[in-house]
Design a protein around this motif. Structure first.
Motif, PDB file in Angstrom:
ATOM      1  N   GLU A   1       0.714  -1.278   0.337  1.00 41.53           N
ATOM      2  CA  GLU A   1      -0.454   0.055   0.054  1.00 41.53           C
ATOM      3  C   GLU A   1       1.119   1.360  -0.022  1.00 41.53           C
ATOM      4  O   GLU A   1       1.700   1.202   0.155  1.00 41.53           O
ATOM      5  CB  GLU A   1      -1.188   0.151   1.161  1.00 41.53           C
TER       6      GLU A   1
ATOM      7  N   ARG B   1     -12.180  -2.511  13.133  1.00 38.69           N
ATOM      8  CA  ARG B   1     -11.906  -2.264  11.699  1.00 38.69           C
ATOM      9  C   ARG B   1     -13.419  -2.178  10.869  1.00 38.69           C
ATOM     10  O   ARG B   1     -14.689  -2.923  12.011  1.00 38.69           O
ATOM     11  CB  ARG B   1     -11.241  -3.302  10.818  1.00 38.69           C
TER      12      ARG B   1
ATOM     13  N   ASP C   1     -11.566  10.514   9.997  1.00 34.66           N
ATOM     14  CA  ASP C   1     -11.476   9.918   9.026  1.00 34.66           C
ATOM     15  C   ASP C   1     -10.021   9.068   8.960  1.00 34.66           C
ATOM     16  O   ASP C   1      -9.637   8.677   8.448  1.00 34.66           O
ATOM     17  CB  ASP C   1     -11.394  10.141   7.424  1.00 34.66           C
TER      18      ASP C   1
ATOM     19  N   GLY D   1      -1.065   6.971   2.175  1.00 37.93           N
ATOM     20  CA  GLY D   1      -0.937   7.591   3.401  1.00 37.93           C
ATOM     21  C   GLY D   1      -0.072   8.827   3.871  1.00 37.93           C
ATOM     22  O   GLY D   1       0.848   9.556   3.128  1.00 37.93           O
TER      23      GLY D   1
ATOM     24  N   VAL E   1     -14.700   0.478   4.519  1.00 35.24           N
ATOM     25  CA  VAL E   1     -14.654   1.304   3.625  1.00 35.24           C
ATOM     26  C   VAL E   1     -14.925   1.556   2.159  1.00 35.24           C
ATOM     27  O   VAL E   1     -16.573   2.408   2.223  1.00 35.24           O
ATOM     28  CB  VAL E   1     -13.116   2.742   3.606  1.00 35.24           C
TER      29      VAL E   1
ATOM     30  N   TRP F   1     -11.108  -1.574   0.579  1.00 36.60           N
ATOM     31  CA  TRP F   1      -9.842  -0.894   2.257  1.00 36.60           C
ATOM     32  C   TRP F   1     -11.483  -1.274   3.401  1.00 36.60           C
ATOM     33  O   TRP F   1     -11.862  -0.872   2.744  1.00 36.60           O
ATOM     34  CB  TRP F   1      -9.982   1.012   1.519  1.00 36.60           C
ATOM     35  N   TYR F   2     -10.509  -1.287   3.890  1.00 35.06           N
ATOM     36  CA  TYR F   2     -10.972  -0.681   5.507  1.00 35.06           C
ATOM     37  C   TYR F   2     -10.228   0.016   5.939  1.00 35.06           C
ATOM     38  O   TYR F   2      -8.934   0.209   6.064  1.00 35.06           O
ATOM     39  CB  TYR F   2     -10.749  -2.128   6.221  1.00 35.06           C
ATOM     40  N   ARG F   3     -10.584   0.474   8.048  1.00 31.83           N
ATOM     41  CA  ARG F   3      -9.810   1.138   7.981  1.00 31.83           C
ATOM     42  C   ARG F   3     -10.393   1.012  10.005  1.00 31.83           C
ATOM     43  O   ARG F   3     -11.193   0.312  10.190  1.00 31.83           O
ATOM     44  CB  ARG F   3     -10.231   2.234   7.828  1.00 31.83           C
TER      45      ARG F   3
ATOM     46  N   TYR G   1      -5.621   3.055   7.602  1.00 26.52           N
ATOM     47  CA  TYR G   1      -6.389   1.891   5.417  1.00 26.52           C
ATOM     48  C   TYR G   1      -5.766   1.037   6.312  1.00 26.52           C
ATOM     49  O   TYR G   1      -3.714   0.591   5.290  1.00 26.52           O
ATOM     50  CB  TYR G   1      -6.287   3.014   5.432  1.00 26.52           C
ATOM     51  N   SER G   2      -6.268  -0.325   5.433  1.00 25.95           N
ATOM     52  CA  SER G   2      -5.447  -1.671   4.542  1.00 25.95           C
ATOM     53  C   SER G   2      -6.353  -2.232   3.189  1.00 25.95           C
ATOM     54  O   SER G   2      -7.339  -1.756   3.494  1.00 25.95           O
ATOM     55  CB  SER G   2      -5.589  -2.337   5.708  1.00 25.95           C
ATOM     56  N   CYS G   3      -5.908  -2.409   3.098  1.00 26.89           N
ATOM     57  CA  CYS G   3      -6.576  -2.776   1.438  1.00 26.89           C
ATOM     58  C   CYS G   3      -6.303  -4.278   1.646  1.00 26.89           C
ATOM     59  O   CYS G   3      -5.711  -5.074   2.919  1.00 26.89           O
ATOM     60  CB  CYS G   3      -6.172  -3.047   0.239  1.00 26.89           C
TER      61      CYS G   3
END
Length: 120
Positions: free
Chosen positions: A6, A45, A89, A9, A48, A36-38, A93-95
Motif C-alpha cells: 500500500e 476495523r 477519517d 497515506g 470503507v 479498503w478497510y480502516r 487504512y488497509s487493503c
C-alpha cells in the motif's frame, strides 16, 4: 504467496484529498473482490469501500459522495480516492483482496496498512 503493498497515506488538513494505492503480487490467480478497510484507535476495523471483479462498488455511508474506489485489473491494483477528508477519517487504512484459483477456494489477503491523519 500473495503480497500487498500500500501507499499514499499521510497527513492532510480537513477538506483535503489523498489517494491510496494497493498493488498485489505473487500467486494471485484470480482476484475477485478488492477493498479498503480502516481502523481508528480504540475502534473496530470497518469497511470503507469494496469493488468486485465486475466493477460493482459498495461504500460505507461515511464514504459515500466523498470516496471513490477503482481497480486496474492489468496491474492487480486497487485505489481509493478520498476527497473532502474529515478528522474522523483518521485511521489506519488497509487493503484487502479475495484471490484464488476459484471463488470457492479464494482466500483473504491483507496489506500492512497505511496511516491517514486528518487535522482540523
Amino acid at each position: 504467496q500473495v503480497h500487498l503493498v500500500e501507499s499514499g497515506g499521510g497527513l492532510v488538513q480537513a477538506g483535503g484529498s489523498l489517494r491510496l494505492s494497493c498493488a498485489a503480487s505473487g500467486r494471485t490467480f484470480n482476484i475477485y473482490s478488492m477493498g479498503w478497510y480502516r481502523q481508528a484507535p480504540g475502534k473496530q476495523r470497518e469497511l470503507v469501500a469494496v469493488i468486485t471483479s465486475g466493477g460493482s462498488t459498495t461504500y460505507a455511508d461515511s464514504a459515500k459522495g466523498r470516496f471513490t474506489i477503482s481497480r486496474d485489473n492489468a496491474k492487480n491494483a486497487v485505489y481509493l480516492q478520498m476527497n473532502n477528508l474529515k478528522p474522523e477519517d483518521t485511521a489506519v487504512y488497509s487493503c484487502n483482496i479475495q484471490a484464488g484459483p476459484t471463488r470457492l477456494t479464494a482466500f483473504d489477503y491483507w496489506g500492512q496498512g497505511t496511516q491517514v491523519t486528518v487535522s482540523s
